[in-house]
Design an enzyme around this catalytic site. Structure first.
Site, PDB file in Angstrom:
ATOM      1  CG  ASP A 186      66.342  43.287  91.073  1.00 37.07           C
ATOM      2  OD1 ASP A 186      65.295  42.741  90.864  1.00 37.07           O
ATOM      3  OD2 ASP A 186      67.563  42.862  91.180  1.00 37.07           O
ATOM      4  NE  ARG A 239      68.457  42.348  77.730  1.00 36.87           N
ATOM      5  CZ  ARG A 239      69.029  41.183  78.661  1.00 36.87           C
ATOM      6  NH1 ARG A 239      68.343  40.551  78.858  1.00 36.87           N
ATOM      7  NH2 ARG A 239      70.372  41.143  78.726  1.00 36.87           N
ATOM      8  CB  SER A 244      60.444  27.621  96.640  1.00 38.62           C
ATOM      9  OG  SER A 244      60.863  28.903  97.032  1.00 38.62           O
ATOM     10  CG  HIS A 269      64.941  42.062  94.946  1.00 35.84           C
ATOM     11  ND1 HIS A 269      65.677  41.475  93.968  1.00 35.84           N
ATOM     12  CD2 HIS A 269      65.823  42.446  95.648  1.00 35.84           C
ATOM     13  CE1 HIS A 269      67.076  41.649  94.145  1.00 35.84           C
ATOM     14  NE2 HIS A 269      67.155  42.368  95.431  1.00 35.84           N
ATOM     15  NE  ARG A 311      67.221  36.006  79.467  1.00 33.45           N
ATOM     16  CZ  ARG A 311      68.076  35.994  78.665  1.00 33.45           C
ATOM     17  NH1 ARG A 311      69.305  35.362  79.036  1.00 33.45           N
ATOM     18  NH2 ARG A 311      68.109  36.898  77.424  1.00 33.45           N
ATOM     19  CB  ILE A 312      67.922  41.843  82.354  1.00 30.67           C
ATOM     20  CG1 ILE A 312      68.714  41.771  83.558  1.00 30.67           C
ATOM     21  CG2 ILE A 312      67.494  43.487  82.066  1.00 30.67           C
ATOM     22  CD1 ILE A 312      70.180  42.363  83.503  1.00 30.67           C
ATOM     23  CG  LEU A 313      61.753  40.776  81.630  1.00 31.76           C
ATOM     24  CD1 LEU A 313      60.758  41.007  82.796  1.00 31.76           C
ATOM     25  CD2 LEU A 313      61.628  39.704  80.830  1.00 31.76           C
TER      26      LEU A 313
HETATM   27  C1  GRF Z   1      63.728  34.160  95.400  1.00 30.48           C
HETATM   28  O1  GRF Z   1      64.648  34.537  96.480  1.00 30.48           O
HETATM   29  C2  GRF Z   1      63.121  35.538  94.734  1.00 30.48           C
HETATM   30  O2  GRF Z   1      62.949  36.536  95.792  1.00 30.48           O
HETATM   31  C3  GRF Z   1      64.148  35.691  93.803  1.00 30.48           C
HETATM   32  O3  GRF Z   1      64.545  34.659  93.321  1.00 30.48           O
HETATM   33  C4  GRF Z   1      64.605  33.360  94.348  1.00 30.48           C
HETATM   34  C5  GRF Z   1      63.678  32.461  93.707  1.00 30.48           C
HETATM   35  O4  GRF Z   1      63.597  31.387  94.277  1.00 30.48           O
HETATM   36  N1  GRF Z   1      63.598  36.567  92.917  1.00 30.48           N
HETATM   37  P1  GRF Z   1      62.143  30.364  93.945  1.00 30.48           P
HETATM   38  O5  GRF Z   1      62.595  29.844  92.587  1.00 30.48           O
HETATM   39  O6  GRF Z   1      61.097  30.939  93.947  1.00 30.48           O
HETATM   40  O7  GRF Z   1      62.497  29.172  95.068  1.00 30.48           O
END
Ligand code: GRF
Length: 219
Positions: free
Chosen positions: A145, A65, A13, A109, A91-93
């Site tokens: 994060d 990884r 989204s 985030h 994924r953790i980068l």
């Molecule tokens: C969002 O809440 C974003 O903040 C987090 O993962 C979710 C992804 O949602 N990192 P979408 O796939 O963009 O709908």
């Protein structure tokens, strides 16, 4: 015009909010491609339907990884993007990947960082009884994060909220602030200098305070 590559793992989204803003002219970037580590990510079909190039780099096909990150970097670099946008990329980068894109890799985030890094942010916010929750766009550093903060939106936690209602309230703000941050980058108003965000926009635009009856900032 600057170009971006968007990395997703799921429904996409936030990716849609960026594609739509680019399409309606409010976001002056070209979305060069959408990449996913999951072949079944719903957002891939949405991106393709919008006419955006998609690629899959399936992490299950790589033994570690570093080899996955190298393959993903190769897929990204094929599009020579100015900015790499993580939008629900789960994924953790590796440090090598993050360093390679230093200053041009951003993430969104669903919490007001540095509170609640990691998963299940909305339930954890409810469990802690916080009154204000929200979302953060930040440059990516090797710490999960974590990283220099670009823009944040805060929403109230309302009596009766559950993780679903709170997530929806936060997500609506994610869809406002992510295109905003990418626009600032595209306009040359946002950069990372010596590990700190330099933002050439009025300071009050870098936060949104969404009260039940009012909103401010983030235009
Ligand atoms: C969002 O809440 C974003 O903040 C987090 O993962 C979710 C992804 O949602 N990192 P979408 O796939 O963009 O709908």
């Amino acid at each position: 015009m600057k170009s971006i590559v968007i990395l997703i793992s799921g429904r996409g989204s936030n990716m849609v909010s960026l594609i739509n803003a680019a399409a309606d002219g409010s976001l002056p970037v070209r979305v060069a491609a959408v990449l996913s580590n999951r072949p079944d990510a719903k957002g891939l079909q949405i991106a393709a339907a919008a006419g955006v190039v998609t690629r899959v780099v399936d992490h299950t096909l790589y033994s570690n990884r570093e080899s996955f990150d190298a393959a993903m970097a190769g897929a990204i670099d094929a599009f020579s993007p100015d900015l790499v946008v993580l939008a629900g990329f789960m994924r953790i980068l590796s440090d090598g990947f993050v360093t390679r894109y230093a200053g041009r890799l951003i993430n969104i985030h669903p919490s007001l960082l540095p509170s609640f890094p990691g998963l299940h942010t909305h339930q954890r916010a409810l469990d802690e009884g916080v009154r204000i929750h929200g979302c953060t766009v930040h440059f990516v550093t090797p710490a999960l994060d974590h990283g220099p903060i670009v823009v944040q939106a805060a929403v109230p936690v309302i009596d009766g909220d559950d993780a679903t209602t709170l997530a929806a309230r936060v997500l609506a703000q994610e869809h406002r602030i992510y295109p905003l941050a990418v626009r600032w980058f595209a306009e040359g108003r946002l950069r990372l200098v010596d590990g700190r965000v330099v933002l050439d926009v009025p300071q009050e635009r870098a936060f949104c305070l969404i009260a039940p009856q009012a909103s401010g900032g983030c235009q």
